[in-house]
Design a protein around this motif. Structure first.
Motif, PDB file in Angstrom:
ATOM      1  N   UNK A   1       2.512   3.851   4.830  1.00 31.24           N
ATOM      2  CA  UNK A   1       3.420   4.775   4.136  1.00 31.24           C
ATOM      3  C   UNK A   1       3.764   4.243   2.747  1.00 31.24           C
ATOM      4  N   UNK A   2       4.043   2.931   2.658  1.00 25.69           N
ATOM      5  CA  UNK A   2       4.376   2.318   1.370  1.00 25.69           C
ATOM      6  C   UNK A   2       3.193   2.407   0.401  1.00 25.69           C
ATOM      7  N   UNK A   3       1.968   2.307   0.941  1.00 27.78           N
ATOM      8  CA  UNK A   3       0.777   2.392   0.095  1.00 27.78           C
ATOM      9  C   UNK A   3       0.665   3.731  -0.610  1.00 27.78           C
ATOM     10  N   UNK A   4       1.067   4.816   0.055  1.00 23.46           N
ATOM     11  CA  UNK A   4       1.016   6.132  -0.590  1.00 23.46           C
ATOM     12  C   UNK A   4       2.036   6.248  -1.715  1.00 23.46           C
ATOM     13  N   UNK A   5       3.171   5.569  -1.544  1.00 26.64           N
ATOM     14  CA  UNK A   5       4.181   5.574  -2.610  1.00 26.64           C
ATOM     15  C   UNK A   5       3.697   4.739  -3.791  1.00 26.64           C
ATOM     16  N   UNK A   6       3.074   3.586  -3.488  1.00 24.22           N
ATOM     17  CA  UNK A   6       2.512   2.742  -4.540  1.00 24.22           C
ATOM     18  C   UNK A   6       1.461   3.510  -5.328  1.00 24.22           C
ATOM     19  N   UNK A   7       0.640   4.283  -4.629  1.00 26.66           N
ATOM     20  CA  UNK A   7      -0.381   5.073  -5.312  1.00 26.66           C
ATOM     21  C   UNK A   7       0.238   6.125  -6.218  1.00 26.66           C
ATOM     22  N   UNK A   8       1.320   6.747  -5.753  1.00 29.47           N
ATOM     23  CA  UNK A   8       2.004   7.746  -6.568  1.00 29.47           C
ATOM     24  C   UNK A   8       2.569   7.128  -7.838  1.00 29.47           C
ATOM     25  N   UNK A   9       3.107   5.935  -7.736  1.00 32.74           N
ATOM     26  CA  UNK A   9       3.762   5.285  -8.872  1.00 32.74           C
ATOM     27  C   UNK A   9       2.786   4.599  -9.820  1.00 32.74           C
ATOM     28  N   UNK A  10       1.714   3.994  -9.263  1.00 31.88           N
ATOM     29  CA  UNK A  10       0.845   3.147 -10.085  1.00 31.88           C
ATOM     30  C   UNK A  10      -0.615   3.583 -10.115  1.00 31.88           C
ATOM     31  N   UNK A  11      -0.974   4.626  -9.375  1.00 38.69           N
ATOM     32  CA  UNK A  11      -2.344   5.110  -9.410  1.00 38.69           C
ATOM     33  C   UNK A  11      -3.171   4.619  -8.230  1.00 38.69           C
TER      34      UNK A  11
END
Length: 419
Positions: A20-30
């Motif tokens: 779940x955190x990985x999807x947020x990281x992708x949203x914020x940083x690509x």
């Protein structure tokens, strides 16, 4: 065994939180940042490996090989994970640009550190012409088409690459990816003979085991209470499951099969009549979407039953009967969800050359699968045997479906945001 079960539970929860955190990281940083720092990181691979080893240990201790379909299902998961590891370690995924009438025998790969490296092909490709096929009376693209020559030594072969129509040559696969304003064709290049072979073997074993499990009488009718969940009293003698015309499981099975059939027909008609994106014009479109949506419908049904069950939580027999009804929906729901995810993976591999790209929709679908797979293992996690806990869990678990379907589209984005 008790401590191993607790450790596995904690690690699966950690794994879900990391996904779940990985999807947020992708949203914020690509996506590249998330891939390098999360999904391809050594600690993420180690976490998956540790969970897999613990699952193998528990499977051996529980002697699941005595139930052939159950053993095959868990073995398929190991094959899929092993294939993913081989893809990460040995696979190549890059991109090449073809200019008209200029042979090209190189492609480029962006490495983890951001460096772009040049790699040679043992043959060359030459673009004769690039075409954009449009819908009648419209400028909307229907397909992108590259007419090529493959030069391999003294052999020259003419071929065509388009969306959902790839070129395979000497373990390399080429996919129509994009184009530029100068009329140059941009292809994705993939080489992954080991990972794909193992992964596809896992997919095949998964589908066979899922069909066997859903068709097995012990899952169609878990016991007398399951088959007569809402029509028989708890103390009534158990009649033959085969002769029970009002079996709840039979009604559930007919319902989800009917929904699946209707969705397949509707989506196929839509694919033929609507101006869909080129990559969506594939036979996989109807199958992938219909199986996933049917699974979601069943999972929503489980949540609704849970809400109904909580109206009078002190009525234990009623809770038991409703739990049997939810369980009857849970097995086909998880089976369809798993099948839909991996059908989508095959489709992605055919269209984009990468069966798993850690797109937010893919990740949250995987999270949903993990969340709903847990109550299927109530012999290991005995808390799920308690009807009240089972119903509360079914209500809360629907949040993963909501995020997968709506949260990704509205907030997280990704290549699946058009669904």
């Amino acid at each position: 065994m008790k401590y191993v079960r607790h450790i596995t539970s904690v690690l699966i929860i950690v794994l879900i939180a990391v996904l779940a955190a990985g999807t947020i990281v992708e949203k914020l940083h690509g996506s590249d940042f998330a891939r390098i720092h999360v999904y391809s990181a050594w600690w993420f691979v180690a976490l998956w490996a540790l969970v897999a080893l613990l699952i193998v240990y528990m499977a051996v201790k529980c002697k699941i090989w005595k139930q052939l379909a159950v053993g095959a299902l868990h073995l398929s998961i190991l094959f899929i994970l092993l294939g993913a590891l081989l893809t990460m370690l040995t696979g190549q995924h890059g991109r090449m640009k073809l200019e008209p009438n200029r042979p090209n025998s190189h492609f480029f790969i962006q490495e983890k550190g951001g460096e772009i490296t040049k790699h040679a092909l043992p043959f060359s490709l030459t673009l004769d012409r690039f075409e954009i096929e449009t819908y009648p009376d419209s400028k909307k693209p229907k397909d992108y088409i590259s007419h090529l020559k493959v030069t391999d030594g003294n052999n020259i072969t003419e071929t065509v690459i388009s969306m959902n129509n790839i070129l395979k040559h000497k373990h390399y696969r080429f996919y129509q990816s994009d184009f530029d304003e100068q009329g140059n064709s941009i292809l994705d290049v993939a080489r992954d003979p080991c990972g794909i072979a193992v992964t596809y073997a896992g997919y095949a074993l998964l589908f066979i085991s899922l069909v066997a499990l859903v068709a097995r009488p012990s899952l169609r009718g878990l016991d007398c209470r399951a088959s007569l969940a809402m029509t028989q009293s708890e103390n009534q003698p158990c009649p033959s499951l085969r002769g029970t015309k009002q079996s709840t499981n039979r009604i559930v099975t007919i319902s989800w099969l009917s929904v699946l059939a209707v969705l397949l027909v509707v989506l196929h008609i839509r694919m033929l009549t609507r101006q869909l994106m080129p990559v969506l014009r594939s036979p996989f479109f109807s199958i992938h979407i219909s199986t996933i949506v049917t699974a979601y419908a069943l999972l929503i049904g489980i949540a609704v039953v849970g809400i109904i069950a909580l109206v009078k939580p002190k009525d234990q027999p009623r809770l038991e009967r409703l739990k049997s009804l939810s369980t009857a929906m849970l097995y086909p729901a998880v089976a369809l969800l798993a099948a839909g995810i991996f059908i989508g993976a095959i489709w992605a591999n055919v269209s984009w050359g990468n069966y798993w790209s850690w797109d937010p929709k893919e990740v949250w679908a995987l999270i949903t699968l993990l969340v709903y797979a847990a109550p299927l293992h109530e012999k290991l996690w005995k808390t799920f045997q308690k009807p009240l806990f089972f119903h509360i869990y079914g209500i809360l678990a629907i949040l993963s479906v909501v995020i997968t379907y709506f949260g990704v589209n509205l907030i997280l984005g990704g290549v699946h945001a058009y669904n």
